[in-house]
Scaffold this motif. Structure first.
Motif, short mmCIF file in Angstrom:
data_model
loop_
_atom_site.label_atom_id
_atom_site.label_comp_id
_atom_site.label_asym_id
_atom_site.label_seq_id
_atom_site.Cartn_x
_atom_site.Cartn_y
_atom_site.Cartn_z
N ILE A 160 39.70 46.00 6.10
CA ILE A 160 38.31 46.06 5.52
C ILE A 160 38.33 45.78 4.12
O ILE A 160 39.10 46.28 3.29
CB ILE A 160 37.63 47.44 5.70
CG1 ILE A 160 37.19 47.67 7.13
CG2 ILE A 160 36.10 47.47 5.03
CD1 ILE A 160 36.78 49.29 7.42
N THR A 161 37.57 44.63 3.51
CA THR A 161 37.89 44.23 2.23
C THR A 161 36.63 44.65 1.72
O THR A 161 35.23 44.36 1.92
CB THR A 161 37.93 42.52 2.21
OG1 THR A 161 39.15 42.35 2.93
CG2 THR A 161 37.78 42.45 0.93
N LEU A 162 36.62 45.21 0.49
CA LEU A 162 35.65 45.53 -0.61
C LEU A 162 35.55 44.96 -1.89
O LEU A 162 36.82 45.08 -2.41
CB LEU A 162 35.37 47.31 -0.61
CG LEU A 162 35.39 48.17 0.70
CD1 LEU A 162 35.32 49.46 0.35
CD2 LEU A 162 34.14 47.73 1.56
N THR A 163 34.51 44.51 -2.32
CA THR A 163 34.65 43.91 -3.55
C THR A 163 33.58 44.56 -4.52
O THR A 163 33.43 43.97 -5.81
CB THR A 163 33.97 42.23 -3.51
OG1 THR A 163 32.86 42.03 -2.90
CG2 THR A 163 35.24 41.62 -2.75
N GLN A 164 32.61 45.33 -4.06
CA GLN A 164 31.63 46.04 -4.58
C GLN A 164 31.83 47.58 -4.82
O GLN A 164 31.95 48.19 -3.71
CB GLN A 164 30.27 45.67 -4.26
CG GLN A 164 29.12 46.19 -5.23
CD GLN A 164 27.85 45.79 -4.78
OE1 GLN A 164 27.80 44.81 -3.86
NE2 GLN A 164 26.69 46.25 -5.17
N SER A 165 31.81 48.11 -6.01
CA SER A 165 32.02 49.87 -6.17
C SER A 165 30.72 50.14 -5.47
O SER A 165 29.64 49.71 -5.73
CB SER A 165 32.25 49.96 -7.54
OG SER A 165 32.52 51.35 -7.75
N SER A 169 30.29 50.91 -2.13
CA SER A 169 30.10 50.32 -0.68
C SER A 169 30.47 51.61 0.13
O SER A 169 30.95 52.78 -0.31
CB SER A 169 31.28 49.39 -0.44
OG SER A 169 31.19 48.20 -1.44
N VAL A 216 31.98 53.03 4.00
CA VAL A 216 33.00 52.65 5.22
C VAL A 216 32.61 53.55 6.34
O VAL A 216 32.63 54.89 5.97
CB VAL A 216 34.51 52.60 4.80
CG1 VAL A 216 35.20 52.53 5.95
CG2 VAL A 216 34.60 51.41 3.74
N SER A 241 34.17 53.96 -4.23
CA SER A 241 33.65 53.31 -5.59
C SER A 241 34.95 53.58 -6.43
O SER A 241 35.83 54.36 -6.11
CB SER A 241 32.52 54.19 -6.20
OG SER A 241 32.85 55.80 -6.21
N LYS A 292 39.26 43.42 -5.67
CA LYS A 292 38.80 43.94 -4.57
C LYS A 292 39.99 45.10 -3.98
O LYS A 292 40.67 45.30 -4.61
CB LYS A 292 38.95 42.65 -3.81
CG LYS A 292 40.59 42.34 -3.52
CD LYS A 292 40.70 41.17 -2.52
CE LYS A 292 42.19 40.71 -2.31
NZ LYS A 292 42.33 39.51 -1.21
N GLU A 333 41.33 46.48 -0.21
CA GLU A 333 41.75 46.20 1.11
C GLU A 333 42.05 47.43 1.97
O GLU A 333 43.02 48.28 1.31
CB GLU A 333 42.70 45.05 1.61
CG GLU A 333 42.20 43.81 0.95
CD GLU A 333 43.20 42.58 1.70
OE1 GLU A 333 44.54 42.94 1.97
OE2 GLU A 333 42.72 41.50 1.30
#
Length: 232
Positions: free
Chosen positions: A133-138, A140, A142, A215, A222, A224
């Motif tokens: 899972i890739t997150l680019t925004q604080s 988010s 899961v 966050s 990013k 992962e």
């Protein structure tokens, strides 16, 4: 057909082995201590911790047509690894082969041999082939689909001082240069082959069943997450 199991990525049928009886779906026992208290009915139950369970021994009853490949089978069915059973496909247990394996003739004059393989399994069943899972925004979220908390491997890409918050767990990292990996199953922090334990403070993150807020503060490009979803 439920006549197979996979051990370390190889299906038993590649060795001419067929499963006559799969292990039953089994729930692990909680690790508890029962203490009798004088003057009190029953016993006092003390849990060792949340989601702490005992290992399970899962047995596959098998047969082969002859003993021609016994030496190959003996070399394969040893040590530790992962096992998938046909009656619970799509995932695996971490396990170890723990028994001597006697090959016994089914009937006199019949070349077929019967035997049992005992797998001592860790208590959790893990989903197979789960994509990171890739997150680019604080801020988010899961979602953990499992029935118990997951122990993820989280790689944070960024620089400098970074604070990561996964629900109520706060992890602080210093002197990040490129990336740092928080390996919860191993309880280790590292960057490539370099240990980062001394640059980390706080707890290793876990992902509880249901939604988890993720966050961070600091210069993060990013994140992962290899989630390691698991079930009882």
């Amino acid at each position: 057909m439920n006549d197979w199991f996979e051990w370390n990525g190889k299906r038993c049928t590649e060795y001419g082995i067929h499963v006559s009886e799969q292990p039953p779906l089994t729930l692990p026992a909680e690790r508890v201590t029962f203490t009798d208290v004088p003057g009190r009915c029953g016993s006092l139950t003390t849990l060792e911790g949340e989601d702490v369970y005992e290992d399970m021994v899962l047995t596959a009853q098998c047969f082969i047509q002859s003993g021609a490949r016994v030496h190959e089978i003996a070399a394969w069915l040893r040590g530790s690894g992962t096992v998938t059973f046909a009656n619970r496909p799509g995932g695996f247990y971490h396990a170890r082969v723990v028994n001597q394996i006697p090959f016994e003739k089914i009937l006199r004059g019949n070349p077929h041999l019967a035997f049992a393989v005992n797998f001592r399994c860790k208590p959790f069943w893990y989903l197979k082939d789960v994509a990171p899972i890739t997150l680019t925004q604080s801020g988010s979220f899961v979602t953990n689909p499992g029935s118990v908390h997951a122990e993820p491997v989280i790689t944070v890409y960024g620089t400098g001082a970074i604070t990561l918050m996964v629900d109520m767990t706060i992890t602080e990292m210093e002197s990040v240069s490129g990336s740092v990996t928080l390996d919860t199953p191993l309880m280790e922090a590292y960057s490539g082959t370099n240990s980062m334990n001394s640059a980390m403070s706080g707890d290793f993150p876990v992902l509880l069943p249901g939604q988890n807020a993720v966050s961070w503060t600091g210069a993060v490009n990013k994140i992962e997450i290899q989630p390691n979803w698991r079930f009882l």
